[in-house]
Scaffold this motif. Structure first.
Motif, PDB file in Angstrom:
ATOM      1  N   ASP A 133      -4.467   2.033  -3.603  1.00  0.00           N
ATOM      2  CA  ASP A 133      -5.330   2.668  -2.326  1.00  0.00           C
ATOM      3  C   ASP A 133      -5.380   2.298  -1.237  1.00  0.00           C
ATOM      4  OD1 ASP A 133      -5.622   4.809  -1.148  1.00  0.00           O
ATOM      5  OD2 ASP A 133      -6.626   5.779  -3.059  1.00  0.00           O
ATOM      6  N   GLU A 134      -5.241   2.143  -0.329  1.00  0.00           N
ATOM      7  CA  GLU A 134      -6.126   0.788   0.102  1.00  0.00           C
ATOM      8  C   GLU A 134      -6.825  -0.320  -0.136  1.00  0.00           C
ATOM      9  OE1 GLU A 134      -9.734   3.228   2.368  1.00  0.00           O
ATOM     10  OE2 GLU A 134      -8.478   3.749   3.540  1.00  0.00           O
ATOM     11  N   ASN A 135      -7.939  -0.842  -0.693  1.00  0.00           N
ATOM     12  CA  ASN A 135      -7.951  -1.772  -1.385  1.00  0.00           C
ATOM     13  C   ASN A 135      -8.448  -1.277  -2.996  1.00  0.00           C
ATOM     14  OD1 ASN A 135      -8.705  -4.134   0.801  1.00  0.00           O
ATOM     15  ND2 ASN A 135     -10.743  -2.844   1.492  1.00  0.00           N
TER      16      ASN A 135
ATOM     17  N   GLU B 143       0.681  -1.434   0.264  1.00  0.00           N
ATOM     18  CA  GLU B 143       0.071   0.513   0.256  1.00  0.00           C
ATOM     19  C   GLU B 143       0.853   1.369  -0.052  1.00  0.00           C
ATOM     20  OE1 GLU B 143      -3.755   1.312   2.262  1.00  0.00           O
ATOM     21  OE2 GLU B 143      -2.986  -0.075   2.563  1.00  0.00           O
ATOM     22  N   ASP B 144      -0.092   2.483  -0.391  1.00  0.00           N
ATOM     23  CA  ASP B 144       0.554   3.575  -1.167  1.00  0.00           C
ATOM     24  C   ASP B 144       2.372   3.442  -1.710  1.00  0.00           C
ATOM     25  OD1 ASP B 144      -1.291   4.999   0.608  1.00  0.00           O
ATOM     26  OD2 ASP B 144       0.355   4.446   2.680  1.00  0.00           O
TER      27      ASP B 144
END
Length: 368
Positions: free
Chosen positions: A308-310, A280-281
Motif C-alpha cells: 500500500d504505497e510505500n 501496488e494494490d
C-alpha cells in the motif's frame, strides 16, 4: 495461483536482495521433562534439565523450573554464557527470574536402552534440588519423532517455537529408580496421564530426547532489513549457518540450516517476492513448508504480501499445522489431525510491516 512473475515487478539486473525474516538455531542437544505429582512441591510443578553445546554459548546444563503460578525460573550453569531471555517467551507465561548456579552431579545419556538422568543444584530459595533417574530395564524401547507442543499454552509468543525432538521417549515405570529430593523432601514423579502402555511397557510421564533440534522461527524484530548480493549460484550464506537460495528475479525460494545434526529447510512454493518490487494494490499469496528429516514430517501454511504505497505488509499463517509421519499404533493414536500435537501451530499468526523508503521493519506474533 498466480506466479511471482505476474504479480511482482522485478528486474533481472537487480544486484541486491533483502531477507524479510529469519530464524534462530538454539544449540540445545538434550532435554528431559520431569513433572511432579500434583501439589508435591510448594514452588515448582516440574523441572526441565537441558544440555547445550556451542562455541559461543558454551557447554553445560540448564534447568528450567516450572513455577506453580505459570511462569518459569531458569537456572544456568556457570559454564554457560547465554543472556537471550526472550527464548523463554513461549514457556508458560514467560520468564520470572534467571539465576546462575553451580549444577553438579550431571549425567544425561542412554546406554543399552537405559536412560540415566541426574543433576543437583541449589535454587533461589536456598533449597537443595537433587534428581537421579535410572532405568534398569534393558527391554527395547522405540523413540518417536515429535514436534513438541511447547507453544500451545503461550500467551505472548515472540517466535514460532519449532522444537523437533528426535527419538523422544517416556521413562519406563517398571524397575526404574526415581530419586527426586527438594529441601530434604521426597517428590514423586507424575504418572502417565492415560493408562496406556508403550512398546508393551508401562510409562512414567517423565519424558526426554537426547537428539534435539530447537528452532525459533521468524523472531520478532524491530530494525532495518539488510541488503545482500547473492553469489554466482544465487545464494546468500551467513555465519549463523543459514543459507538463502534466490531465483534470478530476486525471489527467495528456500532457507536452509547447515548446522547441527539434522537438516532444516523452509521452502516457499512459488518464491517469496522481493518486498521492494511488489506491485501496488495487489496481494501476493503463496504457501510454505518447514521440514527437517523426512521422518519428522512438515509444518505448513499460507502467507501473503501486500503493498500500500510505500508500506508492505507480510502475514504468515502456519495454518496447515504439523503433519507427522506416525510409524506405530502408539503414534497413530497420539498424532491425530485434531490433536494438540498437530494443531497448535494453527493458533499462531505473524505480521511484519516494511517501510520501503527506509527498509525499516517491525514484526510480531499473536495467538489467534
Amino acid at each position: 495461483m498466480e506466479t511471482v512473475e505476474k504479480q511482482v515487478l522485478v528486474s533481472s539486473q537487480k544486484q541486491t536482495v533483502v531477507i524479510p525474516f529469519s530464524f534462530t538455531h538454539i544449540p540445545l542437544k538434550k532435554l528431559a521433562l520431569i513433572n511432579f505429582k500434583k501439589n508435591a512441591d510448594s514452588k515448582y510443578l516440574g523441572l526441565e534439565p537441558q544440555y547445550l553445546d556451542d562455541k559461543v554459548i558454551g557447554k553445560g546444563y540448564r534447568v528450567i523450573a516450572y513455577r506453580n503460578d505459570g511462569y518459569v525460573d531458569v537456572y544456568d550453569d556457570m559454564s554457560l554464557n547465554d543472556n537471550k531471555d526472550d527464548s523463554f517467551d513461549v514457556t508458560g507465561k514467560g520468564l520470572c527470574e534467571r539465576v546462575k548456579v553451580e549444577i553438579k552431579n550431571t549425567r544425561f545419556e542412554k546406554v543399552d536402552n537405559r536412560v540415566f538422568i541426574s543433576f543437583q543444584f541449589t535454587d533461589k530459595y536456598r533449597r537443595s534440588i537433587d534428581v537421579s533417574i535410572v532405568e534398569n530395564s534393558t527391554k527395547k524401547t522405540k523413540g518417536l519423532n515429535l514436534l513438541a507442543p511447547v507453544g500451545s499454552s503461550t500467551k505472548n509468543p515472540s517466535y514460532l517455537p519449532l522444537f523437533f525432538l528426535y527419538n523422544f521417549d517416556f521413562v519406563r515405570k517398571y524397575n526404574t529408580t526415581f530419586q527426586i529430593h527438594i529441601d530434604g523432601n521426597t517428590i514423586k514423579a507424575a504418572n502417565f496421564p492415560v493408562p496406556m502402555p508403550k512398546d508393551f511397557q508401562w510409562r512414567s510421564y517423565t519424558r526426554y530426547s537426547d537428539d534435539c533440534q530447537i528452532i525459533e522461527f521468524a523472531n520478532e524484530t524491530i530494525g532495518v532489513l539488510e541488503e545482500f548480493i547473492p553469489n554466482d549460484n544465487g545464494k546468500v550464506v551467513r555465519d549463523d549457518g543459514l543459507e538463502y537460495d534466490f531465483s534470478e528475479c530476486g525471489c527467495l525460494n528456500k532457507i536452509a540450516l547447515n548446522q547441527g545434526n539434522h537438516p532444516l529447510t523452509v521452502v516457499f512454493t512459488n518464491g517469496f517476492p522481493d518486498v521492494r518490487s511488489v506491485s501496488e494494490d495487489k496481494v501476493y499469496k503463496d504457501t510454505f513448508e518447514i521440514s527437517g528429516e523426512i521422518e519428522m514430517g512438515v509444518v505448513s501454511g499460507d502467507y501473503s504480501v501486500k503493498r500500500d504505497e510505500n508500506r508492505v505488509t507480510i502475514e504468515l499463517f502456519p495454518n496447515g499445522g504439523w503433519k507427522p509421519k506416525p510409524d506405530s499404533p502408539f503414534t497413530k493414536l497420539l498424532f491425530k489431525e485434531k490433536s494438540i500435537f498437530c494443531s497448535w501451530p494453527k493458533t499462531y499468526k505473524y505480521t511484519q510491516v516494511v517501510d520501503l523508503t527506509t527498509l525499516e521493519s517491525s514484526s510480531n506474533w499473536v495467538k489467534i
